[in-house]
Scaffold this motif. Sequence first.
Motif, mmCIF file in Angstrom:
data_model
loop_
_atom_site.group_PDB
_atom_site.id
_atom_site.type_symbol
_atom_site.label_atom_id
_atom_site.label_comp_id
_atom_site.label_asym_id
_atom_site.label_seq_id
_atom_site.Cartn_x
_atom_site.Cartn_y
_atom_site.Cartn_z
ATOM 1 N N VAL A 263 0.824 -1.211 0.000
ATOM 2 C CA VAL A 263 0.000 0.000 0.000
ATOM 3 C C VAL A 263 0.860 1.263 0.000
ATOM 4 O O VAL A 263 0.702 2.142 -0.847
ATOM 5 C CB VAL A 263 -0.986 -0.010 1.186
ATOM 6 N N ARG B 236 -6.048 -8.054 2.424
ATOM 7 C CA ARG B 236 -5.795 -6.748 3.033
ATOM 8 C C ARG B 236 -5.333 -5.711 2.018
ATOM 9 O O ARG B 236 -5.703 -4.543 2.131
ATOM 10 C CB ARG B 236 -4.735 -6.917 4.125
ATOM 11 N N ALA C 297 -6.317 -7.310 -3.088
ATOM 12 C CA ALA C 297 -7.701 -7.264 -3.572
ATOM 13 C C ALA C 297 -8.241 -5.831 -3.555
ATOM 14 O O ALA C 297 -8.796 -5.374 -4.563
ATOM 15 C CB ALA C 297 -8.588 -8.208 -2.764
ATOM 16 N N PRO C 298 -8.066 -5.080 -2.462
ATOM 17 C CA PRO C 298 -8.532 -3.691 -2.499
ATOM 18 C C PRO C 298 -7.816 -2.835 -3.554
ATOM 19 O O PRO C 298 -8.444 -1.984 -4.187
ATOM 20 C CB PRO C 298 -8.233 -3.179 -1.077
ATOM 21 N N LEU C 299 -6.537 -3.058 -3.770
ATOM 22 C CA LEU C 299 -5.817 -2.261 -4.765
ATOM 23 C C LEU C 299 -6.274 -2.590 -6.185
ATOM 24 O O LEU C 299 -6.586 -1.694 -6.968
ATOM 25 C CB LEU C 299 -4.302 -2.489 -4.643
ATOM 26 N N VAL C 300 -6.296 -3.872 -6.531
ATOM 27 C CA VAL C 300 -6.682 -4.213 -7.908
ATOM 28 C C VAL C 300 -8.177 -4.000 -8.127
ATOM 29 O O VAL C 300 -8.613 -3.842 -9.275
ATOM 30 C CB VAL C 300 -6.288 -5.665 -8.295
ATOM 31 N N GLY C 301 -8.950 -3.973 -7.037
ATOM 32 C CA GLY C 301 -10.377 -3.682 -7.145
ATOM 33 C C GLY C 301 -10.659 -2.195 -7.251
ATOM 34 O O GLY C 301 -11.822 -1.791 -7.274
ATOM 35 N N HIS C 302 -9.623 -1.400 -7.310
ATOM 36 C CA HIS C 302 -9.810 0.033 -7.507
ATOM 37 C C HIS C 302 -9.013 0.585 -8.701
ATOM 38 O O HIS C 302 -9.560 1.243 -9.576
ATOM 39 C CB HIS C 302 -9.429 0.803 -6.249
ATOM 40 N N TYR C 303 -7.711 0.355 -8.735
ATOM 41 C CA TYR C 303 -6.874 0.984 -9.768
ATOM 42 C C TYR C 303 -7.032 0.290 -11.125
ATOM 43 O O TYR C 303 -6.846 -0.927 -11.224
ATOM 44 C CB TYR C 303 -5.398 0.934 -9.364
ATOM 45 N N PRO C 304 -7.299 1.049 -12.170
ATOM 46 C CA PRO C 304 -7.449 0.425 -13.489
ATOM 47 C C PRO C 304 -6.149 -0.182 -14.024
ATOM 48 O O PRO C 304 -6.194 -1.037 -14.902
ATOM 49 C CB PRO C 304 -7.921 1.575 -14.387
ATOM 50 N N LYS D 52 -3.641 -5.528 -11.770
ATOM 51 C CA LYS D 52 -4.290 -6.832 -11.757
ATOM 52 C C LYS D 52 -3.542 -7.722 -10.763
ATOM 53 O O LYS D 52 -2.370 -7.483 -10.457
ATOM 54 C CB LYS D 52 -4.233 -7.494 -13.141
ATOM 55 N N ALA E 185 -12.099 -8.322 -5.162
ATOM 56 C CA ALA E 185 -11.543 -8.013 -6.490
ATOM 57 C C ALA E 185 -12.365 -8.595 -7.625
ATOM 58 O O ALA E 185 -12.190 -8.195 -8.776
ATOM 59 C CB ALA E 185 -10.112 -8.548 -6.580
#
Lengths: 472, 472, 472
Positions: free
Chosen positions: B339, B369, B372-379, B382, B407
């Motif tokens: 993060v 933690r 999944a939150p990162l790839v579920g936001h940033y285009p 992956k 994700a």
Amino acid sequence: MNIPLQLDENRLFPSDSRERTIARELYDSVKKLPIISPHGHTDPSWFADNECFPNPTELLIKPDHYVFRMLYSQGVELSDLGLKNRVNPEASQVDPRDAWRLFAKHYYLFRATPSRTWLDYVFKNVFSLDSVLSPETADHYYDTIENALKQDDYRPRQLFERFNIEVLATTESPLDDLAHHRKIMESDWQGRVITAFRPDNVVDPDHGGFNDNVDTLGKLTSEDVSSFTGYLNALRQRREFFKQHGATSSDHGHPTPATADLSEAEAAKLYQTVRAGGCSRDEAELFRAQMLTEMAKMSIDDGLVMQIHPGSYRNHNQSLFENFGRDKGADIPLRAEFVENLRPLLSRLGNSKDLEIILFTLDETNYSREIAPLVGHYPSLKAGPAWWFHDSPEGMKRFREQMTETAGFYNTVGFNDDTRAFLSIPARHDVARRCDCAYLAGLVNTGRLSLNDAQEVAVDLTYNLAKKAYHL
Amino acid sequence: MNIPLQLDENRLFPSDSRERTIARELYDSVKKLPIISPHGHTDPSWFADNECFPNPTELLIKPDHYVFRMLYSQGVELSDLGLKNRVNPEASQVDPRDAWRLFAKHYYLFRATPSRTWLDYVFKNVFSLDSVLSPETADHYYDTIENALKQDDYRPRQLFERFNIEVLATTESPLDDLAHHRKIMESDWQGRVITAFRPDNVVDPDHGGFNDNVDTLGKLTSEDVSSFTGYLNALRQRREFFKQHGATSSDHGHPTPATADLSEAEAAKLYQTVRAGGCSRDEAELFRAQMLTEMAKMSIDDGLVMQIHPGSYRNHNQSLFENFGRDKGADIPLRAEFVENLRPLLSRLGNSKDLEIILFTLDETNYSREIAPLVGHYPSLKAGPAWWFHDSPEGMKRFREQMTETAGFYNTVGFNDDTRAFLSIPARHDVARRCDCAYLAGLVNTGRLSLNDAQEVAVDLTYNLAKKAYHL
Amino acid sequence: MNIPLQLDENRLFPSDSRERTIARELYDSVKKLPIISPHGHTDPSWFADNECFPNPTELLIKPDHYVFRMLYSQGVELSDLGLKNRVNPEASQVDPRDAWRLFAKHYYLFRATPSRTWLDYVFKNVFSLDSVLSPETADHYYDTIENALKQDDYRPRQLFERFNIEVLATTESPLDDLAHHRKIMESDWQGRVITAFRPDNVVDPDHGGFNDNVDTLGKLTSEDVSSFTGYLNALRQRREFFKQHGATSSDHGHPTPATADLSEAEAAKLYQTVRAGGCSRDEAELFRAQMLTEMAKMSIDDGLVMQIHPGSYRNHNQSLFENFGRDKGADIPLRAEFVENLRPLLSRLGNSKDLEIILFTLDETNYSREIAPLVGHYPSLKAGPAWWFHDSPEGMKRFREQMTETAGFYNTVGFNDDTRAFLSIPARHDVARRCDCAYLAGLVNTGRLSLNDAQEVAVDLTYNLAKKAYHL
């Protein structure tokens, strides 16, 4: 292609048929219990004014960062969903029906996510839709929902009653005048919508506008916030004001669960430093830490239950934040540590039976390693439910599996929906009830819990624990 | 004692019979799809020269650190398996049949490990062996495999075709001349064996020979690597050269996923420092961090997908490293943090739709933690599949359970076999397909996914996602 | 209300009926094997003197911090359970029957915890009680147990034999005279009760009384502990003395698994610093780290197996510690790190085949990320079982699922009960056997392990591995 929208009546129950039968029996005994929603982020003006919701996009997409974060991750622009770009407001002037179509086109992205489970529940149970949302059915959905929302029985208060909500807490800043809550209290409507005291914007020096906010706090309370004593008194006053508007809890969204136990003189000096502006990162952290302990002291005096929601890196996406503001799906969990961090507060106050602190985490490694051992020892601590990204079937399963053996059930506090998406509240509680019953059924079927005990625990997890923990 | 070697046709499927039936149906629809192997470490000379593999030990033991690490942990010397001790080369001159017998004697150590699953698959399906490997059957195994390897249809290209591999990527350093890939391209063989650009040895100051490698890079490209600009140009040239040899991705094996966003002047100055030798640990880390961002910029320009494989403590066993070199089973995972580490790169480039970064981790706590939150936001992000130690049934289960709810499926990229063990490729893809179908069957059976959706997702996870994510 | 106390004969077995049948078959083959208890904290005087246990409270509540921590977390005072408050001793003078009633009143708190499983097993199988403990049955329980304890066949040695314990290790400090163990050895009783060497109080500068303890160590051994050499010799002597009293292992309860490899001169100098008092936090940590390496060296010489139990924040609750002392349920796990921490020791000694170190952790994230890869490579390392808070059905499941695929079974060491609660030993081993068989049955039923192999592994996990690893 119109695919039938079906909600499996055994959804989220165990696969094994014996276990599934037990789960269903437990679930049948709790499914109709009233909803206790002790922590969330719905808009109190809905219930104060009871206006019709304007349209499907405004109701179901725009307040729900679970939804638009997923779309954004696959290249959809937030402005195309109608979210307001504050730098370039014109970009957001989209037809809400077009936004809805864009959502429908990407609905496959939500496969096997809790958002899909919640939304399908809402579509089926609230709007009686019977085909799956898709590009082909997008307009039918839009029309159906839009028409429904014009009916009186789809107004906020009527839905609140239909949802069988016994009490719903919203979350406000100490600077809020709580006019909506007062309006609700003074109305002839019997629905119980209470507030919760969330002082982040006046206790966190890193919060935008901290200093101005503290000044406003001083004016609101006629306290002299140039001194730490006055500042604490101002906070005490607002807590009392919140209590008068139904609050039974405070809520603290710090980056970490750090606490401190400074002397009065040290704390007062630190207050001057942070108020002077430009304090260091460490000083800001220490001030937040000290303020958790100050809040705990006030909690012992005034009885507000204290919730700590730490460990989110807020607004991680800088340019998105600049364009669209907070709560846009760009908050990312951080590793959290509770054992060293909570010790100053606990050494001072942790054995008090008049203090109740509910711990939440976004770092699931805390469950078995830190939170279960802590709440299984300290009388002042309880564990909040699986939170945010973990408010999901697998998340709840991990929570129970990793917490129960050390903490038991009675150091936990039932379910929180924690949502901005009002319509999803019954769906979320239904998921929690099903998952808890599935977990209990597994214990029964493997000889770890008697069926009698499971029946009692199911009611406790659904209803009693939340009421007791939140003093409702 | 000869125990029959049997592969349960329902292996890795769920226990519950309804769920097992669903899993089988899904698996039957994907089991014969071509293999996409977008990331791995096979030796391209095998396919360039198409020579027969020499013997079972050379083929199945010596390239497979999963195998010899386990033997070493129980007291077997690597030299007794024929691995070359560079300090004492004579110790390694063992009869490959003796090495094989030693392996057979310890085969029980692999019970319930993925290596056992893969090896049994190879023994049964590639070599038609029908007894379990044991001291008693060791010679029979050795003879059978050795004889088979002399047959033309056991040559690398013939196995490649028999395995139904559509595309296979190897991994090379920028200093590689890619002669094997060129030979394959220029041959009349239609098999698609491509390279991937792995620049660790010219971007990591802690890599042995870094400075010499950069000098070589300069000579190869006729760029003046005394300046940062020239160095970056040299890397750009090699990326282009790799693209001409089929590369669609780069790969970065840094100790951490740290990124940086220095000014051009700062970066250029840091380059001089690391090139001068003796930079500090922090400077080396900062240089690697900046180079990830530089690579991302180049990726936007040239379209190579960027893979980050962080968090391995390489060559943890010092004396083993001195005697036997790299990749000898002594790489140990470290805690990883994405993060804070990725934020500099993401703040600069994370909203670009022309950038694609695939994140891997050896620290499973990152899944729910952070990743999944990162790839579920940033285009631009992956999630790569469960990697290395976690490329296993339980590892894949944890990956899906901890990633999917946040994700979804469409921020993941299918399966990577990531192997040096060519013969295990179909076995590994078979495990992944079975595990994915088992997971999907669980979702279907608990009402979280429709069977129609599951069928579509199964094909996506097996074939479409990898092709799309790796631009194949 | 008297609810029948029933132990489900299939408890802890899988839900699926095919799998359950396999689990039962495996369990039936191991359930009667003798108990190997290689690590624990029972009181050797029980077996030396063979006095009757005084009453239920003294036997079942007061030594069991699992029990009173849970009661304390819900507001029960430790002194009301008869635990001695050293500041205010009079508060603890409670009637043991009243303490028992208080326990019974709160017995519902233990629902679905391992304590409940263990206690019910003891109540049913040792005391033939047939109703569930509750306020209504509290007196019946008290009377029944108290009467039983007066019988000769409830004396410690008789229970030891009835429990089918082959060997039981206790844990003593180097300053202990081992009189109880000597008395047992010199008696005509054949029970094997051995000691283990736990030197924390003479190697940890942060341990209360460290300096005095080292002085005592010098006197006991007639070594000159003013020098590091003399100190090490004194430790060697006591290890030998412990071996003469049956010890086959040492045990190290450090805050972290940090190790160091200082030169002799550096180590000697550091010893002087810590002996002089007032060393820094870092110096104390470094000394403990160096002492693990010194212990490993001695282990190579004298063959004592080395156990490392790191990562507990001891006595987290300051005031509770001041009033009630150590081991009162206020030890909380900390995040642990093994890869960097163990490297100094492993670089020096890790490839030795004469060294055996058993690693334990309270941080489950270590399993798949660090411990499985480490023990799956280094010949000197083995993984201890799920420990303390994780000695539970779900904890054991996570341990097996996260360890086995990388480490296999043969880098683990069977079960430890690690208990102070003597009567719970058979209950704990029964849980471990059931959970292992359930896990193995799952592997068999999903085609990952043959039934033949599972049968062999079940015996190894229950009996052979512990005997071998602990040199018993």
